[in-house]
Design an enzyme around this catalytic site. Structure first.
Site, PDB file in Angstrom:
ATOM      1  N   HIS A   1     -64.636  14.813 -30.405  1.00 45.07           N
ATOM      2  CA  HIS A   1     -65.585  13.745 -30.102  1.00 45.07           C
ATOM      3  C   HIS A   1     -67.000  14.231 -29.839  1.00 45.07           C
ATOM      4  O   HIS A   1     -67.804  13.531 -29.253  1.00 45.07           O
ATOM      5  CB  HIS A   1     -65.103  12.887 -28.921  1.00 45.07           C
ATOM      6  CG  HIS A   1     -63.714  12.384 -29.095  1.00 45.07           C
ATOM      7  ND1 HIS A   1     -63.343  11.573 -30.153  1.00 45.07           N
ATOM      8  CD2 HIS A   1     -62.584  12.592 -28.381  1.00 45.07           C
ATOM      9  CE1 HIS A   1     -62.055  11.299 -30.048  1.00 45.07           C
ATOM     10  NE2 HIS A   1     -61.560  11.910 -29.002  1.00 45.07           N
TER      11      HIS A   1
ATOM     12  N   ARG B   1     -81.768   7.056 -23.989  1.00 45.94           N
ATOM     13  CA  ARG B   1     -82.601   8.253 -23.950  1.00 45.94           C
ATOM     14  C   ARG B   1     -82.869   8.699 -25.375  1.00 45.94           C
ATOM     15  O   ARG B   1     -82.322   8.136 -26.315  1.00 45.94           O
ATOM     16  CB  ARG B   1     -81.856   9.367 -23.223  1.00 45.94           C
ATOM     17  CG  ARG B   1     -80.478   9.595 -23.881  1.00 45.94           C
ATOM     18  CD  ARG B   1     -79.763  10.793 -23.349  1.00 45.94           C
ATOM     19  NE  ARG B   1     -78.333  10.740 -23.593  1.00 45.94           N
ATOM     20  CZ  ARG B   1     -77.720  11.194 -24.685  1.00 45.94           C
ATOM     21  NH1 ARG B   1     -78.424  11.720 -25.664  1.00 45.94           N
ATOM     22  NH2 ARG B   1     -76.417  11.098 -24.819  1.00 45.94           N
TER      23      ARG B   1
HETATM   24  P1  ADP Z   1     -68.967   9.230 -25.282  1.00 49.94           P
HETATM   25  O1  ADP Z   1     -69.643   8.481 -24.192  1.00 49.94           O
HETATM   26  O2  ADP Z   1     -68.054  10.273 -24.775  1.00 49.94           O
HETATM   27  O3  ADP Z   1     -69.938   9.674 -26.324  1.00 49.94           O
HETATM   28  P2  ADP Z   1     -68.092   7.169 -27.185  1.00 49.94           P
HETATM   29  O4  ADP Z   1     -67.572   5.843 -26.776  1.00 49.94           O
HETATM   30  O5  ADP Z   1     -69.472   7.211 -27.722  1.00 49.94           O
HETATM   31  O6  ADP Z   1     -67.946   8.152 -25.946  1.00 49.94           O
HETATM   32  O7  ADP Z   1     -67.071   7.806 -28.248  1.00 49.94           O
HETATM   33  C1  ADP Z   1     -67.177   9.140 -28.653  1.00 49.94           C
HETATM   34  C2  ADP Z   1     -66.514   9.332 -30.014  1.00 49.94           C
HETATM   35  O8  ADP Z   1     -65.145   8.934 -30.005  1.00 49.94           O
HETATM   36  C3  ADP Z   1     -67.124   8.520 -31.120  1.00 49.94           C
HETATM   37  O9  ADP Z   1     -68.250   9.143 -31.681  1.00 49.94           O
HETATM   38  C4  ADP Z   1     -65.963   8.399 -32.105  1.00 49.94           C
HETATM   39  O10 ADP Z   1     -65.842   9.576 -32.865  1.00 49.94           O
HETATM   40  C5  ADP Z   1     -64.758   8.303 -31.224  1.00 49.94           C
HETATM   41  N1  ADP Z   1     -64.379   6.895 -30.960  1.00 49.94           N
HETATM   42  C6  ADP Z   1     -64.857   6.126 -29.966  1.00 49.94           C
HETATM   43  N2  ADP Z   1     -64.311   4.887 -30.000  1.00 49.94           N
HETATM   44  C7  ADP Z   1     -63.459   4.865 -31.040  1.00 49.94           C
HETATM   45  C8  ADP Z   1     -62.572   3.880 -31.580  1.00 49.94           C
HETATM   46  N3  ADP Z   1     -62.450   2.669 -31.030  1.00 49.94           N
HETATM   47  N4  ADP Z   1     -61.836   4.207 -32.670  1.00 49.94           N
HETATM   48  C9  ADP Z   1     -61.927   5.436 -33.217  1.00 49.94           C
HETATM   49  N5  ADP Z   1     -62.726   6.411 -32.746  1.00 49.94           N
HETATM   50  C10 ADP Z   1     -63.490   6.142 -31.671  1.00 49.94           C
HETATM   51  P1  ADP Z   2     -75.352  13.182 -27.965  1.00 48.94           P
HETATM   52  O1  ADP Z   2     -74.608  11.924 -28.293  1.00 48.94           O
HETATM   53  O2  ADP Z   2     -76.837  13.013 -27.965  1.00 48.94           O
HETATM   54  O3  ADP Z   2     -74.920  14.375 -28.717  1.00 48.94           O
HETATM   55  P2  ADP Z   2     -73.551  13.861 -25.764  1.00 48.94           P
HETATM   56  O4  ADP Z   2     -72.885  12.586 -25.370  1.00 48.94           O
HETATM   57  O5  ADP Z   2     -72.810  14.894 -26.545  1.00 48.94           O
HETATM   58  O6  ADP Z   2     -74.989  13.492 -26.467  1.00 48.94           O
HETATM   59  O7  ADP Z   2     -74.054  14.603 -24.444  1.00 48.94           O
HETATM   60  C1  ADP Z   2     -74.951  13.995 -23.558  1.00 48.94           C
HETATM   61  C2  ADP Z   2     -76.272  14.680 -23.573  1.00 48.94           C
HETATM   62  O8  ADP Z   2     -76.446  15.605 -22.526  1.00 48.94           O
HETATM   63  C3  ADP Z   2     -76.527  15.462 -24.828  1.00 48.94           C
HETATM   64  O9  ADP Z   2     -77.804  15.178 -25.224  1.00 48.94           O
HETATM   65  C4  ADP Z   2     -76.317  16.903 -24.403  1.00 48.94           C
HETATM   66  O10 ADP Z   2     -76.940  17.836 -25.218  1.00 48.94           O
HETATM   67  C5  ADP Z   2     -76.929  16.824 -23.050  1.00 48.94           C
HETATM   68  N1  ADP Z   2     -76.483  17.878 -22.169  1.00 48.94           N
HETATM   69  C6  ADP Z   2     -75.254  18.000 -21.670  1.00 48.94           C
HETATM   70  N2  ADP Z   2     -75.206  19.054 -20.865  1.00 48.94           N
HETATM   71  C7  ADP Z   2     -76.438  19.615 -20.863  1.00 48.94           C
HETATM   72  C8  ADP Z   2     -77.021  20.731 -20.213  1.00 48.94           C
HETATM   73  N3  ADP Z   2     -76.331  21.515 -19.399  1.00 48.94           N
HETATM   74  N4  ADP Z   2     -78.307  21.005 -20.454  1.00 48.94           N
HETATM   75  C9  ADP Z   2     -79.038  20.201 -21.259  1.00 48.94           C
HETATM   76  N5  ADP Z   2     -78.546  19.139 -21.882  1.00 48.94           N
HETATM   77  C10 ADP Z   2     -77.265  18.846 -21.688  1.00 48.94           C
END
Ligand code: ADP
Ligand code: ADP
Ligand code: MG
Length: 643
Positions: free
Chosen positions: A234, A296
Site C-alpha cells: 500500500h 497537503r
Molecule cells: P492510507 O491512508 O494508508 O494511504 P488509503 O485509504 O489511501 O490509506 O489506501 C491505501 C491503499 O490501499 C490505496 O492506494 C489502495 O492501493 C489500497 N486500497 C484502499 N482501499 C481499497 C479498496 N477499497 N479496494 C482495494 N484497494 C484499496
Molecule cells: P503519499 O501518499 O504522499 O505517498 P504516505 O501516505 O505514504 O504519503 O505518507 C504520508 C506522508 O508522510 C508522505 O508524504 C511521507 O513521505 C511523509 N513522511 C512519513 N514519514 C516521514 C518522515 N519521517 N519524514 C518526512 N516525511 C515523512
C-alpha cells in the site's frame, strides 16, 4: 508576498520549497535537528535554527519550538512540507494564534478529512462517489462482521485514523474476518492511538488514481490526475501523470468530483483526492470511488508539475499570501507524460528493509529532474525516511518518458548504501507496466522476477578484482608488484567470489573468475575487460561499487579478518535494520523457545518481530523499549549453549 518563510521540515521537500521561495524573492529559514546540523536544506536556506534532538518527537514534531523559531527570525509564514506537522490541525491553530500564516488549508478542513469515516460521510453528502461499505459508529465485532457479509467478500478493514498503509487488512473469507479485525485494530491502536475501523468493499483489479486539487478557500480547480497504482504494501513506488488509458469522459468525471470535494470543505492550498478505481474493464466513469483526501502537498507532485508546467509550491505561497488562484480551470492544460521513481536506501532482497549509510558517492545524469535532500558525503540516518531522491522524467509520450526513466535509473550512481535502484529499473522494464496495464497488485504478483538479483558479469568481477588488487588507478601497473599471480576474494550479495589475476605484461592480464577467463588490457583511457570499457567505479575502504546499471557492490575480504567472525553467532539477536525498539518481551533469566517473540523493532512504516533462533536462556537484554538502534546493534544475548 511574504518577505520570509520558515520551512518546518527536512530533506528533499525542505530543499524543494526553499528553491521555489527563492525564485519568488522570499527569504527562507530552515529548522534542523542534531542529526541534520550539516544537512543540505540547512545549507540552502538563508538562515537556520536548531530545534532539538534527532528523534522527530524532539525536533520536527515540536510545534511550539518551531513557531518560536519563526517568531525569533521574523518569518511571516510556515510551510509544513509533508509528513511531520503537515496534517496536524492543532499545529495550524497554534501557528495562527501566534499571528503567523500556515501555508496550507485551515485547521477545520484538515479535521474534516482527518478521519476516513467522517470524510467518507461528508463526501457522500457532497455527492462524491465513495467506496461502498460500512463507516458508521458501531464497532461491535458482530456488527462489523455482519456488515462485511452485507457488503460481500472480499472486504478491506481500514483504520479510520489510518495512513501510510497501516491498520489495513484484506479479508477474502468470512471465517478469517474476526482474526483480521483483531490484528487491524491492534496495529491501529499502536500506530494511531485509535482502534476504530471501517469496512470497505475490496475493489477488484484496483487502480489508485488521485486528482491534484487547488483551492483559494472559495474557488477550487483540479490539475488532472496521477496514477499511483505501482505500490508495495500500500505504499507508492513509481507514480505517473496522466493515468494510462484515461479517457476524456472519465477525466472530466473524476476532476469534477475532486473539485466538488474540495469546495465542500472550503479548501485552501494544494490537496489530493485519492480515488480507488475498478480497472477490471478499462477505465469507466461509474467505477471510481473516493478513498481519502490528503490535505497537503503530495510526495509525487512533481509529475503534475511536469505535465502542467505549474510550480505547485509557488501556487501554495501565492494563495497563502492572499492572491486568488493563478489560473482558471480552462487555462490549465495537460501536455506530455511524466514519471517519478522513489529512490530509497533499502535492502530489497531482505524484504525492502530500510537501510542507513554514508553516501560516499552520489551522482545523477543531467537533463533529469532530481529532488533530493542529500549530497555525496551525507548520511542516511535511522531517524527519518530513508529516501535518497525522487527521479522525475517526462516526455511527449508515455513511452518516451518511461524510456528516459529507465536510462536515468541506469545512469544514477549511489555508493555507500544498498538501494532499490535495481528494483526500480526492473519495474520500468516490466512488460505489463510498459503497456500501461497497471493495478495495485502488479508488484506483489511479479515480486520474484522484479527482485531477482542477477549475478554480476565476469567482466565486472574482474574489474572489481583489479581494483581490489590496487591496479585500477591510472598510474599503477603490473610492473609495480612482484608476484605474477595474485588471488583476491570478494563478497557480492552475501556470496564469496574468488578471482585469480595473472599478469602477462605491464598492461595485460588474464583474470580467472569462476573458471572463466577475462582478458584485461590497459590503454591510455584505462582498462578494457573482454573488450568492454571499465565502468565508472567508487571505492571506500573495503567496499567497491561498480556503476553498471543499478550498481554492483563488492566487498574485499581480508583473509586475516576471517577468523574473528562467527564466534558469537547464534547467541546474539541483532537489529536487522536501524530503527526504534517498540517492545521487548523478555528479561534476563527467562527461558525461551526457538521462534519465540523477543522484541519488536519499528523502522519507517514497518514493524519487524525478532524471534529466538534456538531454545535457550536470556543472558541479558541490551536495548530497552523506546531506544533508537543502529543496524547490527545487539538487542538480546542468550547464554552460551551447553554442550
Ligand atoms: P492510507 O491512508 O494508508 O494511504 P488509503 O485509504 O489511501 O490509506 O489506501 C491505501 C491503499 O490501499 C490505496 O492506494 C489502495 O492501493 C489500497 N486500497 C484502499 N482501499 C481499497 C479498496 N477499497 N479496494 C482495494 N484497494 C484499496
Ligand atoms: P503519499 O501518499 O504522499 O505517498 P504516505 O501516505 O505514504 O504519503 O505518507 C504520508 C506522508 O508522510 C508522505 O508524504 C511521507 O513521505 C511523509 N513522511 C512519513 N514519514 C516521514 C518522515 N519521517 N519524514 C518526512 N516525511 C515523512
Ligand atoms: Mg492514501
Amino acid at each position: 508576498m511574504f518577505s520570509k518563510i520558515l520551512i518546518a521540515n527536512r530533506g528533499e521537500i525542505a530543499c524543494r520549497v526553499i528553491e521555489s521561495a527563492r525564485a519568488l524573492g522570499v527569504r527562507t529559514v530552515a529548522v534542523y535537528s542534531d542529526a541534520d546540523a550539516g544537512a543540505k536544506h540547512v545549507q540552502l536556506a538563508d538562515e537556520s535554527v536548531h530545534i532539538g534532538a534527532s528523534a522527530p518527537a524532539e525536533s520536527y514534531l515540536r510545534g511550539d519550538v518551531i513557531i518560536q523559531a519563526a517568531l525569533v527570525t521574523g518569518a511571516r509564514a510556515i510551510h509544513p512540507g509533508y509528513g511531520f506537522l503537515s496534517e496536524n490541525p492543532d499545529f495550524v491553530e497554534a501557528v495562527e494564534t501566534a499571528g503567523l500564516t500556515f501555508i496550507g488549508p485551515s485547521a477545520q478542513a484538515i479535521r474534516a478529512m482527518g478521519l476516513k469515516d467522517a470524510a467518507k460521510k461528508l463526501m457522500e453528502e457532497a455527492g462524491v462517489p465513495v467506496v461502498p461499505g460500512y463507516h458508521g459508529q458501531n464497532q461491535d465485532p458482530e456488527h462489523l462482521s455482519g456488515a462485511a457479509d452485507t457488503i460481500g467478500y472480499p472486504v478491506l478493514i481500514k483504520a479510520v485514523a489510518g495512513g501510510g498503509g497501516k491498520g489495513m487488512r484484506k479479508v477474502t473469507r468470512p471465517e478469517d474476518f474476526a482474526a483480521a479485525l483483531e490484528s487491524a485494530k491492534g496495529e491501529a491502536r499502536t500506530a494511531f492511538g485509535n482502534e476504530a475501523v471501517l469496512i470497505e468493499k475490496y475493489v477488484e483489479k484496483p487502480r489508485h488514481i488521485e486528482v491534484q486539487v487547488f483551492g483559494d478557500g472559495t474557488e477550487a480547480v483540479h490539475l488532472f490526475e496521477r496514477d499511483c497504482s505501482l505500490q508495495r504494501r500500500h505504499q507508492k513506488v513509481i507514480e505517473e501523470a496522466p493515468a494510462p488509458g484515461m479517457t476524456q469522459e472519465m477525466r472530466a468525471a473524476m476532476g469534477e468530483a475532486a473539485v466538488r470535494a474540495a469546495r465542500a470543505i472550503g479548501y485552501k492550498g494544494a490537496g489530493t483526492i485519492e480515488f480507488i478505481v475498478d480497472g477490471s474493464d478499462g477505465l469507466r466513469s461509474d467505477r471510481f470511488w473516493f478513498m481519502e483526501m490528503n490535505t497537503r502537498l503530495q510526495v509525487e507532485h512533481p509529475v503534475t508539475e511536469a505535465i502542467t508546467g505549474i510550480d505547485l509550491v509557488e501556487w501554495q505561497l501565492r494563495v497563502a499570501a492572499g492572491e486568488p488562484l493563478p489560473l482558471a480551470q480552462d487555462q490549465i492544460t495537460l501536455s506530455g507524460h511524466a514519471f517519478e521513481s522513489r529512490l530509497y536506501a533499502e535492502d530489497v532482497p531482505k524484504g525492502f528493509l530500510p537501510a542507513t549509510g554514508t553516501l560516499t558517492h552520489l551522482e545523477f545524469p543531467a537533463g533529469v529532474r532530481i529532488d533530493s535532500g542529500v549530497r555525496a558525503g551525507d548520511t542516511i540516518s535511522p531517524f527519518y525516511d530513508p529516501m535518497i531522491a525522487k527521479v522525475i522524467t517526462d516526455g511527449p509520450t508515455r513511452a518516451i518518458a518511461l524510456a528516459r526513466m529507465t536510462r536515468a535509473l541506469e545512469q544514477s550512481e549511489v555508493a555507500g548504501s544498498v538501494t532499490n535502484l535495481a528494483f526500480l529499473g526492473a519495474l520500468t522494464r516490466h512488460a505489463g507496466f510498459a503497456a500501461g496495464d497497471v493495478d495495485t497488485g502488479l508488484i506483489e504478483r511479479d515480486l520474484d522476477a522484479l527482485t531477482r538479483s542477477v549475478p554480476p558479469a565476469p567482466r565486472l568481477v574482474a574489474q572489481a578484482a583489479l581494483a581490489a588488487a590496487g591496479l585500477a588507478g591510472p598510474m599503477t601497473g603490473f610492473t609495480l608488484w612482484a608476484p605474477l599471480a595474485r588471488s583476491v576474494t570478494l563478497k557480492h550479495a552475501d556470496e564469496e567470489i574468488s578471482a585469480v589475476i595473472r599478469s602477462s605484461g605491464p598492461d595485460n592480464a588474464r583474470i580467472v573468475v569462476d573458471g572463466r577467463e577475462v582478458d584485461a588490457r590497459r590503454d591510455d583511457a584505462g582498462w578494457r575487460l573482454d573488450g568492454a570499457r571499465a565502468v565508472p567505479m567508487a571505492r571506500t575502504g573495503s567496499e567497491i561499487t561498480l556503476f553498471d546499471g543499478p550498481g554492483s557492490v563488492f566487498t574485499v575480504i581480508d583473509p586475516l579478518d576471517r577468523a574473528a567472525e562467527g564466534a558469537a553467532a547464534g547467541n546474539l539477536i541483532e537489529a536487522p535494520m536501524p530503527g526504534l525498539v517498540k517492545a521487548v518481551f523478555v528479561a534476563a533469566g527467562d527461558s525461551v523457545e526457538a521462534g519465540q517473540k523477543l522484541a519488536v523493532l519499528e523502522a519507517m512504516k514497518m514493524e519487524h518481530t525478532l524471534t529466538a533462533a534456538r531454545d535457550g536462556v536470556v543472558a541479558e537484554v541490551l536495548a530497552a523499549a523506546g531506544s533508537q538502534v543502529e543496524a547490527g546493534a545487539a538487542l538480546v544475548r542468550l547464554e552460551d549453549e551447553e554442550d
